[in-house]
Design an enzyme around this catalytic site. Sequence first.
Site, short mmCIF file in Angstrom:
data_model
loop_
_atom_site.label_atom_id
_atom_site.label_comp_id
_atom_site.label_asym_id
_atom_site.label_seq_id
_atom_site.Cartn_x
_atom_site.Cartn_y
_atom_site.Cartn_z
N ASN A 29 6.49 -144.49 28.16
CA ASN A 29 5.12 -144.64 27.68
C ASN A 29 4.32 -145.73 28.38
O ASN A 29 3.13 -145.87 28.13
CB ASN A 29 5.11 -144.90 26.17
CG ASN A 29 5.69 -143.72 25.40
OD1 ASN A 29 5.98 -142.66 25.95
ND2 ASN A 29 5.86 -143.90 24.11
N ASP A 76 9.17 -134.14 32.90
CA ASP A 76 9.53 -133.00 32.06
C ASP A 76 8.28 -132.41 31.42
O ASP A 76 7.25 -133.06 31.36
CB ASP A 76 10.51 -133.46 30.96
CG ASP A 76 9.89 -134.51 30.05
OD1 ASP A 76 9.66 -134.19 28.88
OD2 ASP A 76 9.64 -135.64 30.50
N TYR A 104 9.96 -147.99 30.77
CA TYR A 104 10.05 -146.95 29.74
C TYR A 104 8.88 -145.98 29.92
O TYR A 104 7.84 -146.32 30.48
CB TYR A 104 10.09 -147.50 28.31
CG TYR A 104 11.43 -148.13 27.97
CD1 TYR A 104 12.53 -147.34 27.69
CD2 TYR A 104 11.58 -149.50 27.97
CE1 TYR A 104 13.77 -147.90 27.40
CE2 TYR A 104 12.81 -150.08 27.68
CZ TYR A 104 13.90 -149.27 27.39
OH TYR A 104 15.11 -149.83 27.12
N TYR A 137 19.89 -142.70 27.64
CA TYR A 137 18.88 -141.70 28.00
C TYR A 137 19.22 -140.91 29.26
O TYR A 137 18.50 -139.98 29.63
CB TYR A 137 17.52 -142.38 28.22
CG TYR A 137 17.00 -143.10 27.01
CD1 TYR A 137 16.57 -142.41 25.89
CD2 TYR A 137 16.94 -144.50 26.99
CE1 TYR A 137 16.08 -143.07 24.78
CE2 TYR A 137 16.45 -145.17 25.88
CZ TYR A 137 16.03 -144.45 24.77
OH TYR A 137 15.54 -145.10 23.67
N ASN A 155 3.28 -138.47 27.27
CA ASN A 155 2.88 -139.87 27.16
C ASN A 155 2.99 -140.65 28.47
O ASN A 155 2.21 -141.57 28.71
CB ASN A 155 3.68 -140.57 26.06
CG ASN A 155 3.25 -140.10 24.69
OD1 ASN A 155 2.11 -139.73 24.47
ND2 ASN A 155 4.19 -140.10 23.75
N HIS A 199 14.07 -135.77 28.58
CA HIS A 199 12.94 -136.62 28.94
C HIS A 199 13.19 -137.35 30.26
O HIS A 199 12.27 -137.96 30.80
CB HIS A 199 12.69 -137.62 27.82
CG HIS A 199 11.24 -137.87 27.52
ND1 HIS A 199 10.23 -136.99 27.83
CD2 HIS A 199 10.63 -138.92 26.90
CE1 HIS A 199 9.06 -137.48 27.43
NE2 HIS A 199 9.28 -138.65 26.86
#
Length: 191
Positions: free
Chosen positions: A66, A91, A64, A15, A112, A20
């Site tokens: 969320n 973002d 993470y 990632y 989220n 994101h």
Amino acid sequence: MEYLVVGLGNIGAEYASTRHNMGFMALDAFAKASNAVFSTKRYGDIAETSFKGRKITLLKPSTYMNLSGNAVRYWVNCMALPLENLIVVCDDLNLPFGTIRMRKSGSDGGHNGLKNIEECLGTTEYARIRIGIGADFKHGEQVDFVLGALSEEEQFQMPQICSKITEGIRNFTTIGPDRAMNLLNTHAKNV
């Protein structure tokens, strides 16, 4: 005065350079500009620095995206931090790539990470800096887009975007959110 700056992203090399992870990228640049080094602590990577007598703690949650609210709540409580001294960097699909917006509060805008922070803190009354990533994707391809790598052109623009965010955060801690917001939002349109 003590401040907590949270950059949102997802942990893991896969990632690292995705849209994101703009929050992580911004905090990495801030830490580099401040000669601060991240170390792994509870709920994330932490770096501490100071600017004009203000202590600034940088947090990249390891929960993470969320579940970012768990890390934010833990560190806000641990630091006994008033929420007006919290700023979250993330973002935003709703802004063109490179557009930067600071707000003192507001909705999650469908993000989220912000949604989970609101759930965990029980309020939307905290500052945030949104970094536009645009919405250049077809219907149903949103997840692939936000988790996709930045293009070469976007990567080229990142140092300037991160520099503006670093300036905005420093202004937030020294001249206050209203003036910092006015300066950043005026001078950071489509970097």
